[in-house]
Design a protein around this motif. Structure first.
Motif, PDB file in Angstrom:
ATOM      1  N   SER A  84      17.834  45.404   1.112  1.00 33.68           N
ATOM      2  CA  SER A  84      17.037  46.479   1.131  1.00 33.68           C
ATOM      3  C   SER A  84      17.654  47.704   0.114  1.00 33.68           C
ATOM      4  N   ALA A  85      19.110  47.430   0.120  1.00 34.73           N
ATOM      5  CA  ALA A  85      19.832  48.590  -0.778  1.00 34.73           C
ATOM      6  C   ALA A  85      19.636  48.326  -2.137  1.00 34.73           C
ATOM      7  N   ASN A  86      19.805  49.378  -2.706  1.00 31.38           N
ATOM      8  CA  ASN A  86      19.922  49.396  -4.286  1.00 31.38           C
ATOM      9  C   ASN A  86      20.966  48.838  -5.074  1.00 31.38           C
ATOM     10  N   THR A  87      20.551  47.949  -6.161  1.00 24.00           N
ATOM     11  CA  THR A  87      21.244  47.128  -6.787  1.00 24.00           C
ATOM     12  C   THR A  87      22.574  48.690  -7.799  1.00 24.00           C
ATOM     13  N   ARG A  88      23.575  47.879  -7.874  1.00 23.59           N
ATOM     14  CA  ARG A  88      24.472  49.186  -8.463  1.00 23.59           C
ATOM     15  C   ARG A  88      24.252  49.422  -9.877  1.00 23.59           C
ATOM     16  N   THR A  89      24.646  50.407 -10.339  1.00 28.28           N
ATOM     17  CA  THR A  89      24.762  50.942 -11.875  1.00 28.28           C
ATOM     18  C   THR A  89      26.063  51.181 -12.011  1.00 28.28           C
ATOM     19  N   ALA A 106      30.768  50.473 -10.194  1.00 30.73           N
ATOM     20  CA  ALA A 106      30.236  50.692  -9.047  1.00 30.73           C
ATOM     21  C   ALA A 106      30.486  49.883  -7.888  1.00 30.73           C
ATOM     22  N   ILE A 107      30.706  50.293  -6.605  1.00 30.56           N
ATOM     23  CA  ILE A 107      31.188  49.380  -5.352  1.00 30.56           C
ATOM     24  C   ILE A 107      29.889  48.479  -5.250  1.00 30.56           C
ATOM     25  N   GLY A 108      28.753  48.878  -5.251  1.00 25.51           N
ATOM     26  CA  GLY A 108      27.662  48.079  -4.810  1.00 25.51           C
ATOM     27  C   GLY A 108      27.112  48.331  -3.478  1.00 25.51           C
ATOM     28  N   PRO A 109      25.804  47.625  -3.131  1.00 25.37           N
ATOM     29  CA  PRO A 109      25.190  47.738  -1.958  1.00 25.37           C
ATOM     30  C   PRO A 109      25.952  47.026  -0.918  1.00 25.37           C
ATOM     31  N   GLU A 110      25.786  47.271   0.298  1.00 26.79           N
ATOM     32  CA  GLU A 110      26.162  46.319   1.739  1.00 26.79           C
ATOM     33  C   GLU A 110      25.128  45.430   1.811  1.00 26.79           C
ATOM     34  N   VAL A 111      25.491  44.127   1.773  1.00 24.95           N
ATOM     35  CA  VAL A 111      24.863  42.900   2.046  1.00 24.95           C
ATOM     36  C   VAL A 111      24.799  42.464   3.583  1.00 24.95           C
ATOM     37  N   ASP A 115      21.172  38.252   4.970  1.00 31.48           N
ATOM     38  CA  ASP A 115      20.877  37.925   3.561  1.00 31.48           C
ATOM     39  C   ASP A 115      21.704  36.883   3.034  1.00 31.48           C
ATOM     40  N   LEU A 116      23.085  36.860   3.539  1.00 33.74           N
ATOM     41  CA  LEU A 116      23.861  35.591   3.074  1.00 33.74           C
ATOM     42  C   LEU A 116      23.163  34.376   3.741  1.00 33.74           C
ATOM     43  N   VAL A 140      29.738  44.637  -0.786  1.00 32.85           N
ATOM     44  CA  VAL A 140      30.556  45.654   0.319  1.00 32.85           C
ATOM     45  C   VAL A 140      29.947  44.794   1.664  1.00 32.85           C
ATOM     46  N   GLY A 141      30.987  44.503   2.525  1.00 37.06           N
ATOM     47  CA  GLY A 141      30.569  43.810   3.824  1.00 37.06           C
ATOM     48  C   GLY A 141      30.742  42.395   3.663  1.00 37.06           C
ATOM     49  N   VAL A 142      30.778  41.737   2.602  1.00 33.29           N
ATOM     50  CA  VAL A 142      30.834  40.278   2.449  1.00 33.29           C
ATOM     51  C   VAL A 142      32.403  39.801   2.323  1.00 33.29           C
ATOM     52  N   GLN A 143      32.929  38.782   3.134  1.00 33.51           N
ATOM     53  CA  GLN A 143      34.227  38.497   3.037  1.00 33.51           C
ATOM     54  C   GLN A 143      34.496  37.350   2.097  1.00 33.51           C
ATOM     55  N   PRO A 144      35.734  37.193   1.584  1.00 30.72           N
ATOM     56  CA  PRO A 144      35.931  35.920   0.581  1.00 30.72           C
ATOM     57  C   PRO A 144      35.615  34.818   1.258  1.00 30.72           C
ATOM     58  N   ALA A 145      35.882  34.458   2.534  1.00 30.60           N
ATOM     59  CA  ALA A 145      35.177  33.109   3.072  1.00 30.60           C
ATOM     60  C   ALA A 145      33.833  32.670   2.775  1.00 30.60           C
ATOM     61  N   PHE A 146      32.860  33.669   2.525  1.00 31.84           N
ATOM     62  CA  PHE A 146      31.702  33.159   2.037  1.00 31.84           C
ATOM     63  C   PHE A 146      31.553  32.577   0.623  1.00 31.84           C
ATOM     64  N   TYR A 147      32.638  32.757  -0.319  1.00 32.11           N
ATOM     65  CA  TYR A 147      32.848  31.754  -1.260  1.00 32.11           C
ATOM     66  C   TYR A 147      33.108  30.539  -0.824  1.00 32.11           C
TER      67      TYR A 147
END
Length: 309
Positions: A84-89, A106-111, A115-116, A140-147
């Motif tokens: 729902s949030a905008n892709t960063r520029t 830019a930091i970027g949107p929160e996911v 969505d994950l 934003v909001g995604v932890q390294p463990a998602f990798y």
């Protein structure tokens, strides 16, 4: 099939000025916008070589639509997960007088968590995943463990996993043992928590990482070339001198060149030479990961190898 995964893509807006004057109005002499993000850069380079690949990741809003449209115009197939949030520029400022380049990322949107999981389910159902290239920063909001989940899932579907990120995300992701990693020298120093003085120290740290279950460690070192270490082979490839116009996407171009060469059946040594040629070719053109086959072929013929010890 090659797939790239970019969790935090961006529109890269490049601006050129004649001579930056601080606290004054500066006239823009040229500007351009490119679809960016590490995995997306890889997809664009692969498409330039006619290599079939699909870009995956998160996009959203009008900027996300523009990013996807630009990729489609570049010949890149996309199958993004929409948020729902905008892709960063990002803003990239080029000073023509000093030939310097300043990046504003830019930091970027929160996911969101849902969505994950949509992305994970997509990867579980990918057709013919030969290589999955996972690269870039976390949203934003995604932890390294998602990798870890991404790498584990990619391995479960039978793909060779290439992993390229930085900092804590790299340290955490390594525990899932991706097949190939590609830090640059500064990222490797952060990974091992110490400064590395010379090629011997760099090679020793790469060997240590290989001994922990990573098949191939690629370390890019700018004009000094690239080191490749596996359990059985070690090579140091160096590019010919070139006039550098841009450094954005050079490492990603190297990843694309390396994977493409391996997929075509080239030896590890030849794949490294092609990776160095692709990364170097990108530095000779303005823009983000503008890597042209004719430039790569010319540079490839002039890549040299040096002794590590």
């Amino acid at each position: 099939m090659i797939y790239t995964v970019t969790l935090n893509p961006a529109l890269d807006r490049q601006i050129w000025v004649e001579d930056i004057k601080y606290d004054e109005s500066n006239r823009i002499i040229k500007e351009a916008t490119y679809a960016g993000g590490k995995g997306i850069d890889v997809s664009r380079v692969l498409a330039n070589f006619g290599a079939d690949n699909v870009a995956l990741g998160f996009v959203g809003g009008f900027s996300g639509e523009e990013l996807e449209g630009r990729l489609l115009n570049d010949g890149v197939r996309c199958n993004f997960t929409y948020i729902s949030a905008n892709t960063r520029t990002n803003i990239i400022l080029n000073d023509e007088k000093t030939k310097s380049q300043t990046l504003f990322n830019a930091i970027g949107p929160e996911v969101q968590p849902q969505d994950l999981m949509r992305l994970i389910k997509q990867i579980q159902n990918l057709p013919n995943p030969e290589y999955i290239i996972i690269s870039g920063s976390l949203p934003v909001g995604v932890q390294p463990a998602f990798y870890n989940k991404l790498i584990d899932t990619s391995k479960e579907v039978g793909a060779i996993v290439v992993f390229d990120t930085d900092g804590r995300a790299m340290k955490v992701g390594l525990s899932s043992k991706p097949h190939i990693i590609k830090p640059n020298i500064h990222e490797l120093e952060r990974l091992v928590d110490k400064k590395l003085k010379d090629i011997n120290e760099i090679a020793q740290e790469a060997r240590t990482i290989c001994n922990k279950g990573i098949n191939i460690v690629l370390v890019s070192m700018g004009a000094k070339g690239m080191l490749c270490v596996s359990s059985k082979e070690e090579y140091w490839a160096c590019p010919p001198p070139v006039e550098v116009q841009n450094t954005i996407g050079a490492g990603d171009s190297s990843v694309a060149g390396f994977v493409l060469a391996l997929k075509e059946g080239k030896s590890l040594k030849d794949a490294l030479a092609f990776a160095v040629a692709a990364g170097t070719a990108t530095t000779t053109r303005p823009g983000t990961a503008v890597c042209l086959p004719e430039d790569v072929e010319l540079i490839y013929k002039n890549v040299t190898f040096r002794d590590i010890a």
